[in-house]
Motif scaffolding. Structure first.
Motif, PDB file in Angstrom:
ATOM      1  N   LEU A  31       0.837  -1.202   0.000  1.00 35.66           N
ATOM      2  CA  LEU A  31       0.000   0.000   0.000  1.00 35.66           C
ATOM      3  C   LEU A  31       0.873   1.253   0.000  1.00 35.66           C
ATOM      4  N   CYS A  32       1.958   1.218   0.736  1.00 39.52           N
ATOM      5  CA  CYS A  32       2.873   2.363   0.763  1.00 39.52           C
ATOM      6  C   CYS A  32       3.468   2.614  -0.618  1.00 39.52           C
ATOM      7  N   GLU A  33       3.806   1.559  -1.320  1.00 36.66           N
ATOM      8  CA  GLU A  33       4.336   1.716  -2.673  1.00 36.66           C
ATOM      9  C   GLU A  33       3.294   2.305  -3.616  1.00 36.66           C
ATOM     10  N   ASP A  34       2.032   1.929  -3.431  1.00 37.23           N
ATOM     11  CA  ASP A  34       0.958   2.512  -4.242  1.00 37.23           C
ATOM     12  C   ASP A  34       0.864   4.015  -4.006  1.00 37.23           C
ATOM     13  N   VAL A  35       0.985   4.421  -2.735  1.00 38.40           N
ATOM     14  CA  VAL A  35       0.945   5.848  -2.412  1.00 38.40           C
ATOM     15  C   VAL A  35       2.129   6.573  -3.038  1.00 38.40           C
ATOM     16  N   ALA A  36       3.303   5.978  -2.944  1.00 31.95           N
ATOM     17  CA  ALA A  36       4.493   6.602  -3.519  1.00 31.95           C
ATOM     18  C   ALA A  36       4.342   6.806  -5.022  1.00 31.95           C
ATOM     19  N   GLU A  37       3.809   5.794  -5.701  1.00 33.92           N
ATOM     20  CA  GLU A  37       3.635   5.889  -7.148  1.00 33.92           C
ATOM     21  C   GLU A  37       2.597   6.953  -7.504  1.00 33.92           C
ATOM     22  N   THR A  38       1.518   7.028  -6.747  1.00 31.25           N
ATOM     23  CA  THR A  38       0.497   8.046  -6.994  1.00 31.25           C
ATOM     24  C   THR A  38       1.074   9.437  -6.818  1.00 31.25           C
ATOM     25  N   LEU A  39       1.866   9.642  -5.783  1.00 28.64           N
ATOM     26  CA  LEU A  39       2.476  10.946  -5.555  1.00 28.64           C
ATOM     27  C   LEU A  39       3.432  11.310  -6.681  1.00 28.64           C
ATOM     28  N   ARG A  40       4.181  10.329  -7.174  1.00 32.16           N
ATOM     29  CA  ARG A  40       5.096  10.604  -8.299  1.00 32.16           C
ATOM     30  C   ARG A  40       4.333  11.023  -9.545  1.00 32.16           C
ATOM     31  N   GLN A  41       3.149  10.451  -9.762  1.00 36.53           N
ATOM     32  CA  GLN A  41       2.338  10.815 -10.924  1.00 36.53           C
ATOM     33  C   GLN A  41       1.734  12.205 -10.764  1.00 36.53           C
ATOM     34  N   ILE A  42       1.321  12.531  -9.552  1.00 35.40           N
ATOM     35  CA  ILE A  42       0.720  13.840  -9.304  1.00 35.40           C
ATOM     36  C   ILE A  42       1.761  14.949  -9.388  1.00 35.40           C
ATOM     37  N   SER A  43       2.919  14.699  -8.802  1.00 28.75           N
ATOM     38  CA  SER A  43       3.964  15.722  -8.735  1.00 28.75           C
ATOM     39  C   SER A  43       5.324  15.069  -8.943  1.00 28.75           C
ATOM     40  N   PRO A  44       5.772  14.947 -10.185  1.00 27.73           N
ATOM     41  CA  PRO A  44       7.064  14.293 -10.447  1.00 27.73           C
ATOM     42  C   PRO A  44       8.183  14.905  -9.612  1.00 27.73           C
ATOM     43  N   THR A  45       8.999  14.056  -9.066  1.00 29.53           N
ATOM     44  CA  THR A  45      10.095  14.479  -8.194  1.00 29.53           C
ATOM     45  C   THR A  45      11.404  14.487  -8.974  1.00 29.53           C
ATOM     46  N   ALA A  46      12.244  15.443  -8.662  1.00 29.79           N
ATOM     47  CA  ALA A  46      13.574  15.460  -9.261  1.00 29.79           C
ATOM     48  C   ALA A  46      14.299  14.174  -8.893  1.00 29.79           C
ATOM     49  N   SER A  47      15.268  13.802  -9.683  1.00 25.43           N
ATOM     50  CA  SER A  47      16.026  12.579  -9.405  1.00 25.43           C
ATOM     51  C   SER A  47      16.670  12.681  -8.030  1.00 25.43           C
ATOM     52  N   LEU A  48      16.375  11.692  -7.190  1.00 26.22           N
ATOM     53  CA  LEU A  48      16.934  11.708  -5.851  1.00 26.22           C
ATOM     54  C   LEU A  48      18.407  11.304  -5.898  1.00 26.22           C
ATOM     55  N   ALA A  49      19.138  11.787  -4.920  1.00 24.79           N
ATOM     56  CA  ALA A  49      20.555  11.436  -4.834  1.00 24.79           C
ATOM     57  C   ALA A  49      20.751  10.069  -4.194  1.00 24.79           C
ATOM     58  N   CYS A  50      19.690   9.502  -3.646  1.00 26.48           N
ATOM     59  CA  CYS A  50      19.780   8.224  -2.941  1.00 26.48           C
ATOM     60  C   CYS A  50      19.948   7.086  -3.949  1.00 26.48           C
ATOM     61  N   THR A  51      21.117   6.465  -3.937  1.00 26.80           N
ATOM     62  CA  THR A  51      21.410   5.349  -4.827  1.00 26.80           C
ATOM     63  C   THR A  51      22.250   4.333  -4.065  1.00 26.80           C
ATOM     64  N   LYS A  52      22.527   3.207  -4.701  1.00 26.58           N
ATOM     65  CA  LYS A  52      23.406   2.220  -4.094  1.00 26.58           C
ATOM     66  C   LYS A  52      24.750   2.859  -3.789  1.00 26.58           C
ATOM     67  N   GLY A  53      25.224   2.651  -2.572  1.00 29.52           N
ATOM     68  CA  GLY A  53      26.468   3.271  -2.144  1.00 29.52           C
ATOM     69  C   GLY A  53      26.259   4.483  -1.270  1.00 29.52           C
ATOM     70  N   CYS A  54      25.035   5.031  -1.261  1.00 30.94           N
ATOM     71  CA  CYS A  54      24.702   6.143  -0.374  1.00 30.94           C
ATOM     72  C   CYS A  54      24.033   5.535   0.860  1.00 30.94           C
TER      73      CYS A  54
END
Length: 211
Positions: A31-54
């Motif tokens: 359910l949390c992933e569904d919310v995250a995806e909905t928010l991304r569709q409503i308001s696209p987010t800039a590329s996060l700096a969080c990646t493997k190694g961070c």
């Protein structure tokens, strides 16, 4: 929020074993992933700096709902080779002051990572390394981070909501440190059953001194 509320009220009191608790935890994270995806569709987010190694956030003592500690340990048992599982046990016994699931600078249980871990974000790795990640004074980080920030708020509110439901049905609802909870789950086979029936098999985080 309503779906998570309904599922917790229905499925947590009806749980009769560890498998039921694991299904509820996974359903909540879905359910949390569904919310995250909905928010991304409503308001696209800039590329996060969080990646493997961070791994700045992982270097903290992570507090979680016991239900998600249970899922994290189950994921490790299902996916870790014997040497890594032993390393996890050794870490928890030693009381490492960071997330014990951090291996090779990345999350080793990423698909099953707790709710709180899903909310951390930053647009700048260097600021993270200086301690200025999403909870610090930069906070919101501007309109480009709007969806990520709203998701973090949602996860915080949901975590508190789930704790209140646990209390209503007679479960010990204190958040626990992931490293100490993992130690208990790896060494005490009946810990999930004890928690499910209202006991407190986990050591709660110590109280913070008043400022």
């Amino acid at each position: 929020m309503n779906q998570a509320d309904a599922a917790f009220r229905r499925d947590l009191p009806a749980a009769t074993n560890e498998a039921d608790l694991l299904r509820l935890a996974r359903r909540t994270l879905d359910l949390c992933e569904d919310v995250a995806e909905t928010l991304r569709q409503i308001s696209p987010t800039a590329s996060l700096a969080c990646t493997k190694g961070c791994d700045t956030c992982c270097r903290s003592l992570v507090q979680v709902n016991p239900l998600f500690a249970l899922l994290a340990v189950h994921e490790a048992r299902q996916t870790f080779p014997p040497d890594r599982l032993q390393a996890l046990k050794d870490r928890t016994e030693a009381g490492v002051p960071f997330c014990p699931f951090l291996f090779e600078e990345s999350c080793s249980i990423y698909a099953a990572r707790p709710m709180v871990c899903r909310g951390y974000y930053s647009l700048n790795v260097d600021l993270c390394r200086q301690g200025d990640f999403c909870e610090k004074h930069l906070g919101y980080q501007g309109d480009q981070a709007h969806a990520a920030h709203q998701f973090m708020i949602f996860l915080f509110a949901l975590e508190k909501r789930l704790e209140s439901i646990e209390a209503e049905i007679g479960l010990r609802n204190e958040p626990v440190f992931l490293n100490t909870a993992a130690r208990t789950l790896l060494t005490t086979p009946d810990a999930p059953e004890r928690w499910r029936t209202g006991a407190q098999p986990f050591d709660p985080p110590p109280l913070q001194p008043e400022s």
